[in-house]
Motif scaffolding. Structure first.
Motif, PDB file in Angstrom:
ATOM      1  N   TYR A 156       5.752  -9.020   1.607  1.00 20.13           N
ATOM      2  CA  TYR A 156       6.509  -8.817   2.964  1.00 20.13           C
ATOM      3  C   TYR A 156       5.831  -9.639   4.048  1.00 20.13           C
ATOM      4  CZ  TYR A 156       7.817  -4.240   0.737  1.00 20.13           C
ATOM      5  OH  TYR A 156       8.390  -3.364   0.059  1.00 20.13           O
ATOM      6  N   ARG A 196       3.335  -0.756   5.437  1.00 17.85           N
ATOM      7  CA  ARG A 196       2.803   0.273   4.848  1.00 17.85           C
ATOM      8  C   ARG A 196       1.253   0.425   5.193  1.00 17.85           C
ATOM      9  NH1 ARG A 196       6.463  -1.017  -0.513  1.00 17.85           N
ATOM     10  NH2 ARG A 196       8.294   0.221   0.113  1.00 17.85           N
ATOM     11  N   PRO A 221      -1.610   1.227   7.090  1.00 22.89           N
ATOM     12  CA  PRO A 221      -1.437   2.015   7.828  1.00 22.89           C
ATOM     13  C   PRO A 221      -2.537   1.799   9.568  1.00 22.89           C
ATOM     14  CG  PRO A 221      -3.036   2.731   6.385  1.00 22.89           C
ATOM     15  CD  PRO A 221      -2.410   1.587   5.950  1.00 22.89           C
ATOM     16  N   VAL A 237      -5.671  -0.723  -5.018  1.00 31.63           N
ATOM     17  CA  VAL A 237      -4.824   0.458  -5.050  1.00 31.63           C
ATOM     18  C   VAL A 237      -3.693   0.323  -4.304  1.00 31.63           C
ATOM     19  CG1 VAL A 237      -6.508   1.495  -3.428  1.00 31.63           C
ATOM     20  CG2 VAL A 237      -4.880   2.976  -5.027  1.00 31.63           C
ATOM     21  N   PHE A 238      -4.105  -0.326  -2.946  1.00 30.26           N
ATOM     22  CA  PHE A 238      -3.102  -0.354  -1.773  1.00 30.26           C
ATOM     23  C   PHE A 238      -2.234  -1.921  -2.057  1.00 30.26           C
ATOM     24  CE2 PHE A 238      -6.500   1.850   0.128  1.00 30.26           C
ATOM     25  CZ  PHE A 238      -5.744   2.972   0.535  1.00 30.26           C
ATOM     26  N   TYR A 268       0.695  -1.865  -3.012  1.00 25.32           N
ATOM     27  CA  TYR A 268       2.005  -1.813  -2.628  1.00 25.32           C
ATOM     28  C   TYR A 268       2.010  -2.047  -1.076  1.00 25.32           C
ATOM     29  CZ  TYR A 268       0.075   2.846  -1.039  1.00 25.32           C
ATOM     30  OH  TYR A 268      -0.308   3.847  -0.376  1.00 25.32           O
ATOM     31  N   ASP A 290       6.406  -7.317  -2.066  1.00 23.29           N
ATOM     32  CA  ASP A 290       7.906  -6.643  -1.959  1.00 23.29           C
ATOM     33  C   ASP A 290       8.516  -6.734  -3.229  1.00 23.29           C
ATOM     34  OD1 ASP A 290      10.490  -6.327  -0.873  1.00 23.29           O
ATOM     35  OD2 ASP A 290      10.586  -8.162  -0.058  1.00 23.29           O
ATOM     36  N   LEU A 291       8.253  -5.823  -3.914  1.00 20.93           N
ATOM     37  CA  LEU A 291       8.540  -5.288  -5.380  1.00 20.93           C
ATOM     38  C   LEU A 291       8.563  -3.970  -5.494  1.00 20.93           C
ATOM     39  CD1 LEU A 291       5.715  -7.647  -7.133  1.00 20.93           C
ATOM     40  CD2 LEU A 291       8.075  -8.483  -6.763  1.00 20.93           C
ATOM     41  N   GLY A 292       9.200  -3.400  -6.523  1.00 25.68           N
ATOM     42  CA  GLY A 292       9.005  -1.986  -6.852  1.00 25.68           C
ATOM     43  C   GLY A 292       7.320  -1.750  -7.097  1.00 25.68           C
ATOM     44  N   ASN A 293       7.219  -0.825  -6.519  1.00 28.28           N
ATOM     45  CA  ASN A 293       5.779  -0.343  -6.601  1.00 28.28           C
ATOM     46  C   ASN A 293       5.551   1.029  -7.132  1.00 28.28           C
ATOM     47  OD1 ASN A 293       3.725  -2.574  -5.323  1.00 28.28           O
ATOM     48  ND2 ASN A 293       5.493  -2.425  -3.883  1.00 28.28           N
ATOM     49  N   ILE A 294       4.467   1.124  -8.046  1.00 28.23           N
ATOM     50  CA  ILE A 294       4.246   2.682  -8.773  1.00 28.23           C
ATOM     51  C   ILE A 294       2.667   2.528  -8.791  1.00 28.23           C
ATOM     52  CG2 ILE A 294       4.489   1.852 -10.990  1.00 28.23           C
ATOM     53  CD1 ILE A 294       5.488   4.945 -11.338  1.00 28.23           C
ATOM     54  N   GLN A 295       2.138   3.419  -8.264  1.00 27.76           N
ATOM     55  CA  GLN A 295       0.668   3.518  -8.200  1.00 27.76           C
ATOM     56  C   GLN A 295       0.301   4.503  -9.312  1.00 27.76           C
ATOM     57  OE1 GLN A 295      -2.000   5.849  -7.165  1.00 27.76           O
ATOM     58  NE2 GLN A 295      -3.169   4.055  -7.672  1.00 27.76           N
TER      59      GLN A 295
END
Ligand SMILES: Cc1ncc(C[n+]2csc(CCOP(=O)(O)OP(=O)(O)O)c2C)c(N)n1
Ligand code: SF4
Lengths: 479, 356
Positions: A12, A17, A19, A64-65, A67, A71-76
């Motif tokens: 990105y 995202r 915080p 862990v962050f 995502y 800029d992809l599909g992200n799954i944690q």
């Protein structure tokens, strides 16, 4: 290979995202290897043109962050489970590119089972294994890859093989398996090794784009914070201390042997489900035995049946036959087996209920009909027959006489009659014929007509048909 | 559709496939293994995935991945395996992923035995995993319901983006009964939030992490609000002969079947007894139980379970002392008989001066 300086499109521009803090820089410490590796991944993805189909599985650990950035599909994933999560994703979307990105605690400690088995199944995914010999995120505890003598917060006197064992060599471990296509260990120490890492990551992803199989790239990577040393020294530390334990190089590359194939989506089959699921064809409605004669005794018309014997005597099948034929004749039925190890070599029994009304308890404690194929079963269940109930037993196998005088006893030499037909195993169906003939529960013809509803092997039907008829004939011969 | 006779453990997969489930991940365990075996047989035929995972931990995390990728995905096990699945279930509740987990309860604790029990009520209904979450819990008591509830479970899971349990016992899993399938089935919904292939899916994140306490608090409150909606809308139960009942049995799963037979016998004797069977154990039919407890005719509620009384507290919380709640149970793999249950009721009606 040219090093690109501009930010990759697979990052990105602004890390919305994230915080807190500066949203244009990553959260990693200065000198941390994660950032470099992230960059190499994005570059390869953009070059391979798979940004829209790449799914990044971020682990538990400092990354862990991930995502925030990709800029992809992200799954944690939960700690150590990234290969299992990746497996779930890839099986559902075989046309996706799945990256399981894991640290050494994640992959080589808590997630050992998941990585070994994903590799062993040859899941078509790319695993990037960041080996920094420490737990970064939780503050510098010992990792499975921590070196002998290395001090961490949980090995304050230095890792001792006597207490903690030796560093785990993951690439070598995975190399013991048959399925993986590509396994390489690289490092982030100098321009040359960085370039090698870039190439390895690209190759691993390329192989996935070509649908070739499982790849793992282990990257020796600095954790200056966890190690408590300066970033520049950290790179030197990898060279001097890690590389002798974790030798660099390609352990396996079978890419050339495996032909490329296209990444195809999994079609969703919605047509013809009932046929595929072996459901009875619509219209094959069971014949209702309207007006069919029922036994005079109402208990025998809606009986609670117990069938018992040795495992292997076809006890459960006889019970299932009673229930299946009952169902075909439009009645409520239930069948409940004894199950588990007690059946192995031991006794088996089942409860069958046939009724005109909804069946409450499917368990038969007190029975109206008891069918016993061996002596222990007879002795065990005879007391549970209701007064006036009916006992069928295989008199060719049971040499004692039933004890009770308040029940109706029917001795059927089922095994002997089956032997005469040429197959001992048909004794259960001889008994079936005898039961229905004697009780009037169904007609022998009802059973014969519906044998296919519970005997799956069609070639066995003629024999079973003979057996049922033989059992019926035996009862008639007594009259 | 014509009826076919199946085990509960088989029917649940038939229902799941008809509901559009095309991904099963599991690990064998008695008395649930036929679920995996049935999935292994049929999933490939319908273009789906069956995978025997290396453990229940891996299996549930595969479900997490498949569910995150938008598929209707499921797993199944029995108590010892469900214990291991708690990790993934909490993560799915946190990430709001729909999934279906089937638990075929057996005797516990520990390795226990493989006979039917209901000792996993707390584990499943009150959620053995970490954090503020709830499972929706369906409690089928017949083979037909094993199939019907599989379909319902996937619909509820998607409607609320939440894990849904089908909790039953070894008896319902192992028994065979006729089952009828719907002729027409509808395709599962598209999921805008899922990860997958394509530019739009790329924007999506599946995650349960949130470091900011205020944000995580909001997320928890959002979940709580969802659970309140579920409690409002999704309570399901079945009543049997409650009209004039003085003793109300409360039972689920196989026990509710046995209790029904006991009630038939007691009614023949003239005793006024009926049953409320929770179909959803969470949300629990608390409001209905309270109404029943307020009826002047009702003297007592009797929980009958195959446990040492795990559901009793929920019934007590429902009736809030309006009427006495008592308990009769067997466990360790013993199923209470209709005779035993009837005797318990007779004793109570006698103590209360008869119910005739
Ligand atoms: C089940 C579970 N156990 C423990 C933790 C705590 N934990 C978070 S990260 C981590 C270690 C991560 O180390 P590593 O995989 O080496 O990654 P790094 O942080 O070094 O990148 C641990 C133990 C957790 N999140 N979940
Ligand atoms: S703690 Fe170590 S691994 Fe984590 S960000 Fe800092 S340097 Fe990197």
């Amino acid at each position: 290979m040219k090093v690109k300086l501009e930010k990759s499109k697979a990052f990105y521009d602004v890390y919305e995202r994230k915080p807190t803090g500066d949203k244009t820089v990553v959260h990693y410490c200065p000198g941390c290897g994660h950032g470099n590796i992230h960059k190499m991944i994005t570059e390869a993805i953009v070059d391979l043109g798979v940004q829209d189909r790449t799914i990044f599985v971020s682990p538990v650990g400092c990354s862990v962050f991930a995502y925030y950035y990709f800029d992809l599909g992200n799954i944690q994933a939960a700690h150590g489970r990234a290969p299992a999560v990746g497996t779930g994703v890839k099986r559902v979307h075989p046309d996706s590119i799945v990256i399981s990105y894991q640290g050494d605690g994640d992959l080589a400690a808590i997630g050992t089972a998941e990585i070994v088995h994903a590799a062993n199944r040859g899941e078509k995914m790319t695993v990037i294994f960041v080996n920094n010999a420490i737990y970064g995120m939780t503050g510098g505890q010992m990792a499975p890859t921590t070196l002998e003598g290395q001090r961490t917060t949980t090995s304050p006197y230095g890792r001792s093989p006597a207490n903690e064992g030796y560093p785990v060599r993951v690439a070598e471990l995975i190399n013991a398996l048959q399925a993986p296509v590509y396994i390489e260990r690289t490092a982030l120490t100098d321009a040359k090794s960085i370039n090698k890492t870039r190439q390895a990551i690209r190759k691993a992803l390329q192989y996935q784009v070509e649908n070739k199989g499982f790849s793992l790239v282990e990257v020796l990577s600095a954790c200056p914070t966890g190690w408590g040393i300066h970033p520049v020294q950290a790179r030197q530390w990898i060279k001097e201390n890690m590389e002798p334990v974790f030798p660099l190089g390609c352990l396996r590359d079978r890419g050339a042997e495996i032909p490329a194939s296209p990444l195809e989506p999994r079609p969703f089959v919605a047509e013809g489900l009932h046929e595929l699921l072996d459901h009875p064809a619509p219209g094959a409605e069971e014949e209702r035995a309207a007006g069919a004669p029922r036994p005079a005794d109402p208990f025998l018309g809606s009986p609670r049946v117990k069938v018992a014997g040795f495992g292997g005597q076809g006890v459960l099948l006889l019970g299932l036959g009673l229930a299946s034929v009952g169902m075909k004749l439009g009645r409520h039925v239930s069948w409940l087996p004894s199950y588990g190890p007690e059946m192995r070599g031991g006794t088996a029994n089942c409860s069958v209920r046939i009724s005109d009304e909804f069946i409450g308890a499917p368990i038969v404690n007190q029975s109206d009909i008891l069918v016993a194929f061996n002596r222990p079963s007879l002795e065990k269940f005879e007391p549970d027959l209701r007064p006036g109930g009916m006992l069928f037993y295989d008199s060719s196998l049971i040499d004692v006489s039933p004890q009770r005088s308040d029940i109706v006893t029917v001795a059927v030499p089922a095994t002997k009659l089956a032997d005469e037909l040429g197959n001992t195993k048909a004794a259960n169906m001889v008994m079936f014929g005898a039961i229905v003939e004697r009780t009037g529960l169904f007609a022998v013809a009802d059973v014969v007509r519906n044998l296919g509803s519970f005997i799956k092997l069609k070639k066995l039907i003629p024999l079973n048909e003979q057996a049922v008829e033989r059992g019926g004939a035996y009862i008639r011969s007594l009259a | 559709m014509a009826k076919t006779i199946l085990k509960g453990n088989e029917a649940v997969i038939h229902g799941a496939i008809l509901a559009g489930c095309r991904a099963y991940f599991g690990y064998p365990i008695t008395p649930a293994s036929e679920i995996a075996e049935t999935a292994a047989r049929y999933m490939p035929r319908v273009g789906g995935t069956f995978l025997q995972a290396e453990s229940e931990v891996a299996a549930v995390n595969m479900v997490y991945g498949a569910a995150g990728a938008g598929a209707r995905a499921m797993t199944a096990s029995s108590g010892p395996g469900i214990s291991l699945k708690m990790e993934g279930i909490s993560y799915m509740a946190g990430a709001e992923l729909p999934c279906v987990v089937v638990s075929i309860a057996r005797g516990g604790p520990g390795l226990g035995n493989i006979a039917p029990e209901q000792g996993d009520y707390h584990q499943v209904v009150w959620c053995g995993g970490h954090g503020n979450y709830h499972n929706i819990v369906l409690a089928p008591n017949s083979v037909q319901e094993m199939s019907d509830h599989a379909m319902l479970a996937f619909d509820l899971a998607d409607r609320y983006r939440n894990p849904v349990f089908i909790l039953t016992d070894g008896a319902i899993g192992q028994m065979m009964e006729p089952v009828e399938f719907p002729a027409e089935v509808h395709a599962p919904p598209a999921k805008e939030w899922a990860i997958g292939v394509g530019e739009r899916a790329r924007r999506n994140v599946v995650s349960s992490i949130n470091l900011d306490p205020d944000e995580l608090e909001q997320q928890n409150l959002k979940l709580a609000e969802k659970y309140a909606r579920i409690t409002e809308a999704e309570v399901r139960f079945e009543e049997y002969r409650l009209d004039d009942a003085e003793v109300v049995l409360v039972a689920y799963g196989i026990v509710s079947r046995v209790a029904r037979t006991a009630i038939e016998a007691l009614r023949r004797e003239g005793l006024r007894v009926g049953m409320l069977r929770p179909i959803t154990l969470w949300p629990f039919p608390a409001a209905r139980l309270r109404e029943l407890a307020e009826r002047p005719a009702v003297r007592e509620l009797l929980c009958v379970e195959m446990s040492t009384g795990q559901m009793v507290r929920d019934v007590e919380l429902a009736v809030l002392g309006r009427k006495p709640v008592s308990f009769f149970g067997r466990c360790g793999g013993n199923i209470p008989s209709d005779v035993e249950i009837a005797e318990q009721v007779r004793r109570r009606t006698a103590r209360q001066g008869g119910g005739r």
